[in-house]
Every structure is written in C-alpha cells, then in structure tokens.
Design an enzyme around this catalytic site. Structure first.
Site, PDB file in Angstrom:
ATOM      1  CG  HIS A   1      -7.373 -65.345 -33.393  1.00  0.00           C
ATOM      2  ND1 HIS A   1      -6.054 -65.656 -33.645  1.00  0.00           N
ATOM      3  CD2 HIS A   1      -8.100 -66.230 -34.122  1.00  0.00           C
ATOM      4  CE1 HIS A   1      -5.987 -66.692 -34.488  1.00  0.00           C
ATOM      5  NE2 HIS A   1      -7.220 -67.047 -34.796  1.00  0.00           N
TER       6      HIS A   1
ATOM      7  CG  HIS B   1     -10.190 -66.970 -38.637  1.00  0.00           C
ATOM      8  ND1 HIS B   1      -9.235 -67.644 -39.347  1.00  0.00           N
ATOM      9  CD2 HIS B   1      -9.960 -67.243 -37.334  1.00  0.00           C
ATOM     10  CE1 HIS B   1      -8.465 -68.329 -38.511  1.00  0.00           C
ATOM     11  NE2 HIS B   1      -8.873 -68.095 -37.278  1.00  0.00           N
TER      12      HIS B   1
ATOM     13  CB  CYS C   1     -10.135 -73.206 -37.787  1.00  0.00           C
ATOM     14  SG  CYS C   1     -10.469 -74.535 -36.629  1.00  0.00           S
TER      15      CYS C   1
END
Lengths: 320, 320
Positions: free
Chosen positions: A218, A220, A251
């Site tokens: 995952h 970013h 986030c």
C-alpha cells in the site's frame, strides 16, 4: 527480469481514500457514479466506503447511501473499511453487497499508532484482540493483517525493517492465538517514506521470515516515488497492490498538508501491462473513470496517465 | 543493490524545457530569477536557453536577454540549445557565460525525425554533417550524440532496441569520420514511451555494444513512469540524467496535448540521496526553486515533492 510476477491483483481504494479526504461535500450520486465506472474496468476488488465516525471523517457520513446505491457487478468484490464494533455493525447491514472480512491493524511506529489509532502499541494489540472477538462473534472471518508506517513516520522518523518484522510477528501471533486464518498481510507506507531500496529491504526481510505469506503493498505517492516503489515490490515478488484511481486520497491523520494519494491505478495498470504482467484491468475504461474522478473532485488530480493516455491508441494509428 | 552508481550527475533542463512550452509570455526577469535560484542548489549543469526560431518557439524570443541577465556561479556550467548555424552564432556571442559544445542529433523513429527535425533519417545525417562542419569552423567541439524517440513514437509506434543501436552507430561513425571526440551519448524518451523494462532492454543493448560510452538518460514523465524508468537506468549503470525542476517542460512537436515535462529534478535528487547515491544537489534550496517555478508558471506543476517535501525535516523533528 524473470522474477516479475505474471499476474497482479489490484485493490482499488479510490472511492474510500478519495472521498475521506476531500473537503467536499461531494454528492452521494457522484460517489456512486465513480464506483459504477470502476466496476466496468475489470477491477475485481473495490473498496467502496468507510464506516467511520462521521464527525471525524465527514466525507463518509453517507456511507450507507453509497453502499445501497451502487450497482454490483458479477465477479467484483466490494469492500468496506471500519475500525470499531459499530462500524462493523454498519457494514454487516450490507452482507448482500459487500465482501466482509476483518483486519488486524498494527503500526510499526508507536508515535503513528498514538496519532492514527489513538493508542500505544500495547494498547493497539489489546484493542485488536477485542476487535477479533467482535468479528468472530458476528461470524465474520479475520483474514488480513496490516502494518502501517512500515517505511517511516512523520512523527518518529525512519523505521527499521526489523521493527516491521517484529510487529507483523505480533499481529500474526495474535491471529494464530485467536484462530484466524490470515490470507494476506498488507505493508503500508502510510506517510510516503518508501524508496525502492527501502521496499527491497522491508519486503525482503518479511519474505525471508514468512516466504509463503501473500503480501499487499500500500503506497502513497507523497514524494513521486510511488510507482518506482511498486516496481521494486514487483521485483521482490509482491503480486497484490492497493491503488487509487487518478491517484486520489491521502491520510487525514498524517499531520502533513502534502499527504498524497495512493499510487494511481491507471499508472500501475500501465506499468504492469506494458511489461507483460497481466492485471485483468482494461486501461481505456479505467482512464474514463479517472477523468470522471477529476470532474467529480473538481481539480487537477495527480495521475499523469489522465493526460498522457495509453499507447495502444498511438500503435493503432501508427499501424493504419 | 550494489550495481547502483555512487554518484549521479544531473543536467538541469527546466529553464529551457519549461519556457519553450508555456503559453506565456513569461517575463524575462522571472526566467533569470529561476536560473539564479537553480544556480544556488549545487546543480553543476543548467541548460538556460534555447537559440531557436522565435516564430516557432516564441517562449525563447528573449534568449539573449536571459543569458545576458543571469548571474553565473563558479563551478556551474551553463548550456544553451540550438539546431541551426544562426542559433550557434547567437550562442557564440555568450562564450564568456556559456559552455559551448555541439551535439549530433538523430531520431530512432523516421516519422518523428520528419515531424521534429523536418527531415528523413538520411537527410538528418546529411544535415548533421554540415552541422558538425559549422561547429568545427567556429572552433566549437562536438562532444555529444543524442538519439531521440529511443523508446517509442507517437507517429510510428514501438521502437526496437536494435534500431536505437543502429542509429547511434551511424551517429558515432559520423562523429569519428569528422574527427569529433564524443564524451556522452544521450538516449531520449522524447514522447514518454519508456517503461522500466524498455529502459533495461535499450540501455542494455547500447552498453553491450559500447561498454565505455557514457550515457545520459532523458525521460519525460508523460505516463507517470519517469522515476521508475530512471531507477532502471541507475540499475543499468547510467550515471547522468536530464531532469527539470518541478517537472516542467514538454516537446512542442510531439503532437500530444498530454506531452509532459521531464522527470522532476527534486524527485530524482530525493530518489538518489535517499538510496545513498550522491548528487551534490541540496534538496531544500531545490524545493525553493521548484516553488518559485510554480509561482512563475502560475499553475500547479507535476512534481509531488513540491508538496511532499523532504524527509530530513521530519527526522530533525523526530530526533528533537
């Protein structure tokens, strides 16, 4: 070159990640339209909503309406996200539309755990024990573990690979104690600290300890290295990735105004398909969904592919 | 991991690439301010202007004023770009401020040669012979060769690695015949077709044929894979890269509205420095220059690093 996987699974997180961070409000009908567009691309897993406290995440106050409203497509799994028993109960109202499973979430950074999960590491493990029990009481399997802040933390700096291994070991031990069968472990770069070499070190350490564990990366794209990190993940044998259409998301608890979205799904699909790795996703309808996302969000989104487009259109033109 | 270079040279192309494609007009003083800001970052090669036909590239009508106006810094080479004898003469007026050398440019795609250089491949080689003679007559060394469209072409599709090798061989043969000592060969992804595997194939084929030839990789981030392609270049032993502050730029002749800029210099610096590869460039002043570029261009530029920022600020905070 030959250690690349032949097939990659992409978990689309754009709706959940994107609508949680936009100032909004974004109309429910637009959220549904984006999910329906994504359903037509060949993606097989789409995270469609977040059942969280609407006071903390107002963008998901309409989670029920969104989940009730989209048109499920055969062969596509639709997922939700929750962190509390009440969130789980809200999700369970949609057993007919959502694929419901639980996750054990830990953070490799104690400081991020306090910021994002509101507990220190020991407290988080205790909370996860109750979380598992709540799922089991509801007949919901817990099949995932997730390690947040696995590559670094805005609050505490660099995170050693050994720390990722140790918190993952604790999460897996908790799963075993409580009788959960874990299918996948997600390694999350929650704050954009991953570099290609850090991905190699962390994934390498995890795979050395658990060679058969299926990993999810995952990422970013906070500092522009997201796709390069995905490539390193591919080379290290990772075959499941989270991604977000058009690169939306971020986030809300990273304490960072530059917190960026996930890697863009269409860039990951392009990377894979052009290197001969099958994703099952069709690029052109995905680019249409990304263009729709840009229209809904009302601003230029990070994905370069939205403007660059695929290569097949040029190949067809050149062959004509 | 160990085949990565220990040191990378970055050739900053932001001013030349950026100001050529912006609709503008951008004030001369702003162009000078950006060059001066870049001079303070540790970059050692900056391409500051394009001496081209102002009717075709109106953004560089003020090339003379820009070159006369910036403040040269010791240890920094300033470069210009030109394609014609008159462009060379314009550059020669600034022998005291510019490092002047010639390049032999060829295209791996015949179709792109016709579009971008206005000649077929044979015509281009002939033109380059005259180009070299004009440089030699002016006492200017020709030290570079450049292969455009080395990874694919919007007009003719995929480009095989063997084609890159053959046009590079022709350019190097021309250099040898005409007595030029070539120091570097630039391999350019003019239209954003490169993928990490294509970089490995093309650079691999070139290095196999000319193991001692110093290569420059020129990448456009049209489809989001630019930094991943740079990483593949690093792994293949490339140690010189073109890049553009904030990711500005784009080829005006690519017939593609999504034509994107070079890879962002600050993302390349971040990639290298975080992996232990020295660039000599200081990230914080470079990020200030990128922020200045965004102010000058008056729009959100592609670089994620402008918003993401470096990690050292978080490390300092975490250590405090």
């Amino acid at each position: 070159m030959t250690d690349l996987p032949t097939r990659v699974d992409i978990q689309e997180e754009g709706p959940r990640e994107g609508f949680q961070i936009e100032p909004g409000p974004i109309p429910t009908a637009d959220k549904i339209a984006l999910i329906d567009a994504l359903s037509a691309t060949g993606l097989r897993r789409i995270q469609v909503a977040s059942f969280v406290n609407p006071k903390l995440v107002p963008g998901w106050a309409d989670a029920e309406a969104v989940v009730a409203g989209f048109t499920p497509r055969a062969g596509v799994e639709y997922h939700g996200l929750w962190f509390s028993p009440s969130g789980l109960q809200r999700a369970l109202a949609f057993r007919d539309r959502l694929t419901i499973f639980g996750s054990i979430t830990v953070s490799a950074s104690e400081a991020f755990s306090r910021q994002n999960l509101n507990r220190d590491h020991a407290g988080q493990l205790e909370a996860m024990r109750k979380h598992v029990a709540a799922h089991q009481a509801a007949g919901v399997p817990v099949t995932r573990v997730s390690v947040q802040a696995a590559f670094g933390c805005n609050f505490s700096g660099d995170v050693p690979a050994a720390r990722v291994v140790s918190v993952l070991a604790e999460a897996l031990a908790l799963a075993e104690e409580t009788g959960c069968t874990i299918e996948r472990a997600s390694i999350a770069d929650s704050m954009g600290w991953a570099t290609p070499l850090r991905v190699e070190r962390v994934i390498g350490a995890v795979r050395e300890r658990w060679p058969a564990l299926k990993l999810v990366l995952h990422l970013h794209d906070t500092r522009g290295l997201g796709i390069a990190c995905a490539l390193s993940g591919l080379r290290m044998g990772v075959s499941t990735f989270d991604a977000a259409v058009a690169g939306v998301g971020g986030c809300p608890f990273a304490a960072h105004p530059g917190a960026a979205g996930n890697i863009a799904t269409e860039e990951l699909v392009f990377l894979c398909e052009e290197m001969g790795i099958e994703t099952g996703v069709k690029l052109e309808p995905l680019l249409e969904a990304a263009t729709l996302a840009e229209r809904i969000f009302g601003r230029r989104l990070p994905s370069a592919m939205i403007r660059g487009g695929g290569l097949d259109r040029h190949r067809v033109h050149a062959a004509a």
